[in-house]
Design an enzyme around this catalytic site. Structure first.
Site, PDB file in Angstrom:
ATOM      1  N   ASP A  33       0.843  -1.030   0.045  1.00  0.00           N
ATOM      2  CA  ASP A  33      -0.039   0.059   0.196  1.00  0.00           C
ATOM      3  C   ASP A  33       0.778   1.133   0.111  1.00  0.00           C
ATOM      4  OD1 ASP A  33       0.992   0.746   2.651  1.00  0.00           O
ATOM      5  OD2 ASP A  33      -0.977  -0.335   3.706  1.00  0.00           O
ATOM      6  N   LYS A  55      -4.005   3.182  -1.349  1.00  0.00           N
ATOM      7  CA  LYS A  55      -5.177   3.831  -1.448  1.00  0.00           C
ATOM      8  C   LYS A  55      -4.893   5.212  -0.980  1.00  0.00           C
ATOM      9  CE  LYS A  55      -7.710  -0.153   0.085  1.00  0.00           C
ATOM     10  NZ  LYS A  55      -8.263  -0.657   1.242  1.00  0.00           N
ATOM     11  N   MET A 170      -6.079   8.664  12.355  1.00  0.00           N
ATOM     12  CA  MET A 170      -6.938   8.947  10.989  1.00  0.00           C
ATOM     13  C   MET A 170      -7.974  10.019  11.415  1.00  0.00           C
ATOM     14  SD  MET A 170      -7.051   4.926   9.229  1.00  0.00           S
ATOM     15  CE  MET A 170      -7.576   4.414  10.873  1.00  0.00           C
TER      16      MET A 170
END
Length: 487
Positions: A33, A55, A170
């Protein structure tokens, strides 16, 4: 075969676990990733297939269902697969879903935990998540829940009453609302708060404020947000390193770049490897070198001018006892260190690491004359052989290796953009760089390992900013450090 779900850590490649490195070393396929450190991909075999499924906000190369299907499909093929994920695969990641899918499909898998950014990012910012007598617990909470959950399932007001330290992952996009709810839960507006952007990476940036004012600063994802008394700590060590944040281009061959990259990274720099040369056998395939080594006993001296020359020479010299009474000269400590790996101690290493200094230190032949075998790059300056011949030596020059232009990797030009400096460790790296990218791509600071390399750069119209006094990799790094030293 097994699918390994490997935690890559938060960004610093040095934080990968030993077990993770072992899995990468035998991988046939690496599915990675965007948070994985690019350097980690080099730990996989060159022939391994690398699949980027990264992503980013509002963009994904593959959906999660497609990633899971890919892991199952490759696992069923019997391939050795590494799913390289940022942080830890089971901490606010989709590793649990991927493991469940592999289990349902009957595919063997192994989970290799990684260091979570929840711990590493605060540590690299100088913030301990716990402290005796003040913060005896910490809570890690995600700020990015399933969008269909609306306000989400986290009871932020209850979290405010937990005490200790809150670590929010996040949470940048929802931070204003999270902060509002923490205040509503009873946390004081002046509670220390900090956001660590790209924690553990050379572009790490730490913003310190309070719970009430952190949102007034321009926060960017990915950031780890720390709330609590510990967030006021300023035990900074990472961001205070002498080359912190400096983006430095390394032009050595891919196999040789790691030594310079490690030294730069240890001082906080962001090394960008853009190999511009490759080292291979000479045009004759090594015939001249093999022939000369077969007559090694007839030479008084074997002269080697680079680690590459050492490696190529000893590839054709399986038993060092064949050196017999032949003395060995090395042009510098790097070459001498390469000799030491073969248990050979150089008889002569000049104080300055250039051909001219080797000539000055080289003894004169006996009245009966003497012979020198000079094994070096196929294309090299004539200073050394001509100088030895002028001293009365019978010199046989043989090519040990040849440097050719490396094919620039995809994205090499964009990797150069914004770089602070470029390092050149030989004249060939300068020439190949200019041929590949042009002088306009040269960063503001040009750092050369020594006067010969610097002279080549100047001949090509480059302004040399830094020249190492000691013509070695440590000397080059020290020169860059001195160039950027405060004041």
């Amino acid at each position: 075969m097994t699918v390994h779900l490997v935690g890559a850590g938060p960004g610093d490649p040095g934080l990968l676990t030993v077990r993770g490195a072992e899995a990468l070393a035998t991988a046939e396929v690496v599915v990675h990733d965007r948070l994985s450190a690019a350097d980690l991909l080099d730990l996989a075999p060159a022939a391994a297939e690398r699949i980027d499924v990264g992503k980013a906000p509002r963009r994904a190369r593959l959906s999660q269902d497609e990633i899971t299907a890919l892991l199952v499909e490759r696992g069923r093929r019997g391939q050795r697969v590494v799913r390289l994920k940022g942080g830890d695969p089971f901490v606010f990641a989709r590793g649990g879903e991927e493991a469940a899918a592999l289990a349902a499909a009957g595919v063997d898998y192994e989970v290799v935990p990684g260091i979570s950014s929840a711990l590493a990012a605060p540590a690299y910012a100088g913030i301990p998540v716990t402290q005796r007598f003040s913060s005896t617990a910490f809570t890690v909470i995600t700020g990015h829940e399933d969008p269909s959950a609306g306000e989400g399932t986290v009871d932020w007001e209850a979290a405010a009453r937990l005490g200790g330290t809150l670590v929010v992952l996040m949470g940048v996009a929802r931070w204003p609302r999270i902060a509002e709810r923490l205040l509503a839960g009873g946390l004081a507006p002046d509670t220390p708060a900090a956001a660590v952007h790209w924690g553990t990476r050379p572009d790490q940036r730490t913003t310190r404020a309070t719970l009430a004012t952190l949102g007034d600063h321009p926060l960017e994802a990915p950031s780890v947000i720390v709330v609590g008394r510990v967030a006021a700590s300023r035990l900074s060590w990472f961001e205070g390193r002498p080359l912190f944040g400096r983006r430095v281009v390394v032009t050595r061959t891919r196999s040789q770049a790691s030594e310079l990259s490690r030294a730069l990274r240890a001082l906080g720099a962001d090394p960008v490897e853009v190999p511009v040369i490759e080292v291979g056998p000479p045009s004759d395939g090594g015939d001249a070198l093999r022939g000369a080594l077969g007559r090694l006993a007839s030479f008084d001296w074997l002269v080697l001018t680079s680690p590459n020359g050492v490696e190529r020479t000893f590839a054709h010299l399986p038993d060092t006892r064949l050196l017999g009474s032949t003395a060995v000269a090395a042009i510098g400590p790097g070459t001498a260190a390469a000799l030491a790996r073969y248990r050979v101690v150089a008889d002569l290493v000049p104080e300055r690491y250039v051909a001219e200094a080797l000539l000055e230190a080289f003894p004169s032949p006996s009245p009966d004359g003497g012979r020198v075998l000079l094994a070096r790059a196929e294309e090299a300056r004539a200073v050394l052989p001509e100088g030895l011949a002028a001293r009365g030596w019978d010199v046989e020059v043989v090519p040990a290796y040849r440097t050719t232009a490396a094919t620039p990797t995809e994205g090499a030009t964009s990797a150069l953009a914004g770089a602070d400096a470029v390092t050149f460790t030989s004249s060939s790296t300068v020439r190949r760089f200019v041929e590949a990218f042009g002088p306009e791509a040269v960063p503001p600071v040009v750092a050369c390992i020594g006067p010969v390399t610097a002279a080549t750069a100047q001949e090509l119209g480059l302004e040399v900013t830094v020249e190492a006094e000691e013509h070695t990799i440590p000397g080059l790094v020290a020169a860059l450090r001195a160039h950027w030293a405060p004041g």
